[in-house]
Scaffold this motif. Structure first.
Motif, short mmCIF file in Angstrom:
data_model
loop_
_atom_site.label_atom_id
_atom_site.label_comp_id
_atom_site.label_asym_id
_atom_site.label_seq_id
_atom_site.Cartn_x
_atom_site.Cartn_y
_atom_site.Cartn_z
N HIS A 144 0.84 -1.45 0.10
CA HIS A 144 0.27 -0.19 0.05
C HIS A 144 0.90 1.10 -0.21
O HIS A 144 0.73 2.38 0.95
CB HIS A 144 -1.01 0.04 1.31
N THR A 145 1.89 1.09 -0.92
CA THR A 145 2.82 2.54 -0.94
C THR A 145 2.40 3.17 -2.39
O THR A 145 2.40 2.77 -3.37
CB THR A 145 4.16 1.91 -1.11
N GLU A 146 2.27 4.42 -2.11
CA GLU A 146 1.84 5.31 -3.05
C GLU A 146 2.76 5.74 -4.16
O GLU A 146 2.50 5.61 -5.45
CB GLU A 146 1.29 6.78 -2.79
N GLN A 147 3.86 5.89 -3.53
CA GLN A 147 5.19 6.07 -4.45
C GLN A 147 6.48 5.50 -4.02
O GLN A 147 6.67 5.42 -2.89
CB GLN A 147 5.58 7.74 -4.61
N VAL A 148 7.05 4.71 -5.06
CA VAL A 148 8.08 4.11 -4.91
C VAL A 148 9.25 4.73 -5.93
O VAL A 148 8.99 5.20 -6.93
CB VAL A 148 8.16 2.40 -5.26
N VAL A 149 10.51 4.31 -5.72
CA VAL A 149 11.55 4.94 -6.37
C VAL A 149 12.63 3.80 -7.02
O VAL A 149 12.94 2.80 -5.97
CB VAL A 149 12.41 6.11 -5.88
N MET A 150 12.83 3.71 -8.13
CA MET A 150 13.70 2.60 -8.47
C MET A 150 15.23 3.29 -8.49
O MET A 150 15.36 4.29 -9.15
CB MET A 150 13.67 2.06 -10.11
N VAL A 162 13.41 9.49 -11.78
CA VAL A 162 12.23 10.28 -11.73
C VAL A 162 10.78 9.51 -12.25
O VAL A 162 9.96 9.27 -11.92
CB VAL A 162 12.12 11.57 -12.23
N THR A 163 11.40 9.03 -13.47
CA THR A 163 10.37 8.20 -14.20
C THR A 163 10.96 6.97 -14.70
O THR A 163 12.28 6.84 -14.70
CB THR A 163 9.88 8.77 -15.53
N ARG A 179 5.85 15.28 -8.90
CA ARG A 179 6.47 13.95 -8.86
C ARG A 179 8.16 14.02 -8.40
O ARG A 179 8.71 13.29 -7.85
CB ARG A 179 6.26 13.22 -10.25
N LEU A 180 8.69 15.20 -8.96
CA LEU A 180 9.98 15.25 -8.61
C LEU A 180 10.11 15.56 -7.33
O LEU A 180 11.21 14.93 -6.65
CB LEU A 180 10.54 16.60 -9.57
N GLU A 181 9.48 16.35 -6.74
CA GLU A 181 9.62 16.49 -5.23
C GLU A 181 9.43 15.36 -4.40
O GLU A 181 10.16 14.83 -3.21
CB GLU A 181 8.77 17.63 -4.77
N ARG A 182 8.51 14.48 -4.87
CA ARG A 182 8.15 13.44 -3.91
C ARG A 182 9.23 12.32 -3.95
O ARG A 182 9.67 11.64 -3.25
CB ARG A 182 6.74 12.67 -4.46
N VAL A 183 9.78 12.10 -5.47
CA VAL A 183 10.65 11.35 -5.55
C VAL A 183 12.12 11.63 -5.03
O VAL A 183 12.73 10.66 -4.39
CB VAL A 183 10.98 11.05 -7.12
N THR A 184 12.33 12.79 -5.10
CA THR A 184 13.56 13.46 -4.21
C THR A 184 13.47 13.14 -2.94
O THR A 184 14.72 12.75 -2.18
CB THR A 184 13.65 14.90 -4.83
N LEU A 285 13.32 2.03 -3.55
CA LEU A 285 13.43 2.99 -2.30
C LEU A 285 11.76 3.00 -2.13
O LEU A 285 10.88 3.23 -3.11
CB LEU A 285 14.07 4.20 -2.63
N GLY A 286 11.44 3.55 -0.89
CA GLY A 286 10.08 4.21 -0.57
C GLY A 286 9.09 3.26 0.01
O GLY A 286 8.11 3.24 0.69
N LEU A 287 9.51 1.84 0.01
CA LEU A 287 8.85 0.81 0.70
C LEU A 287 8.89 0.77 2.08
O LEU A 287 9.98 1.08 2.73
CB LEU A 287 9.19 -0.73 -0.13
#
Length: 327
Positions: A144-150, A162-163, A179-184, A285-287
């Motif tokens: 249930h993670t909204e945003q993850v980063v590879m 970022v994408t 998106r850029l702020e969330r990923v960073t 990342l982000g999990l």
């Protein structure tokens, strides 16, 4: 507290089972549980001519000590159909999903300190009627993670995206300030919390050639990227850029940074893979859990031959151990 880890061998017809068996010839510093079919591993071990003791284990009685060299703990998971090395079978799509579910849920439940994944074959899972776009998306939904980063990493270089898997025509529109702020923020937080870097220094690629050349080669840097980075710097994140990607990936810049943030898949990953293919790791990342993976595919043509390189899986294991010990 025991740091125990889950290992999923991925596509059963690929090289994942081979890699797990070859690695089991050497001892690990923590208990490692392979979540797969014990029969599959036994058959592949015979095919490879390696002698590995396959020790059955189950939840509620997981081991507290590492398996000795030459043996592997296995949480037996039944196949959907017999496996022939190198030959895909959609009947085993649900089996692959079940191994990932057991590993991911086990991390959430505290059974495992992290999970390490060998490669899957997305196409055959979808052929089985299971909508599957990749490990990353699957684990985001499971947790249930909204945003993850590879992020991919090798010795001396970490590259986050970022994408990810988007056609180039869609990339520019997908790079929004939000998106850029969330990923960073996710990248910064995990470098601190999971890699133990107190004040990460992050280099940020521009989207366009020459980072837009002051607007003459595109305005995304001026209109979107630079304002977003300014807001993030005000939060205390150490960001440098947007920098032209063609000069950012040089020693002058890389030796003084902890990670590079690339705007799209083929901007950052060709450099990373040129530098460290076969010795690189994919980190999600982000999990709320730790997940690392190999940087290569299923290599169906090599399955069962013994001509495989365990380097990437070794790095994936070492990275997961380090993250859990730091975390």
């Amino acid at each position: 507290m025991t740091l125990r880890f889950a290992l999923t061998p991925g596509e059963p017809a690929g090289i994942g089972p081979d890699l797990c068996l070859l690695l089991a010839q050497h001892s690990q510093p923590h208990p490692l549980i392979a979540i797969t079919s014990r029969d599959l591993l036994a058959e592949r071990a015979t095919q490879l001519g390696v002698a590995i003791g396959l020790v059955p284990v189950e939840p509620g009685a997981f081991p507290e000590v590492p398996a000795p060299a030459g043996s592997l703990y296995v949480w037996d998971t039944p196949l959907g159909a017999p496996v022939t090395a190198g030959q895909l079978n959609a009947a085993n799509g649900p089996f692959v999903i079940e191994t990932l579910t057991r590993a991911g849920q086990g991390c959430l439940d505290g059974l495992f300190a992290g999970m390490i994944t060998a490669p899957v074959h997305k196409g055959v899972i979808n052929d089985a009627g299971v909508v599957f776009s990749g490990h990353t998306e699957f684990l985001a939904e499971l947790t249930h993670t909204e945003q993850v980063v590879m992020m991919l990493a090798t010795h001396g270089l970490r590259v986050a995206l970022v994408t990810t898997h988007l056609p180039l025509r869609q990339v520019a529109d997908a790079i929004t300030a939000e998106r850029l702020e969330r990923v960073t923020r996710i990248l910064h937080a995990d470098l601190v919390n999971k890699f133990g870097i107190a004040q990460p220094r992050i280099l940020v690629c521009g989207l366009n050639p020459h980072a837009g050349e002051s607007g003459h080669m595109g305005r995304e840097e001026i209109d979107v990227i630079e304002p977003a980075l300014a807001r993030l710097r005000a939060e205390g994140i150490d960001l440098h850029g947007p920098l032209p990607a063609d000069t950012l990936f040089t020693p002058k810049y890389l030796e003084h940074c902890d990670a590079v943030l690339a705007m799209y898949h083929d901007q950052g990953l060709p450099v990373l893979k040129y530098k460290g293919f076969g010795a690189a790791v994919n980190v999600t990342l982000g999990l709320p859990i730790i997940r690392t993976s190999v940087d290569h595919g299923t290599a169906l043509d090599l399955a069962g031959t013994g001509r495989v390189d365990t380097g990437s899986l070794r790095v994936a294991l070492e990275t997961a151990y380090l993250m859990a010990e730091t975390h």
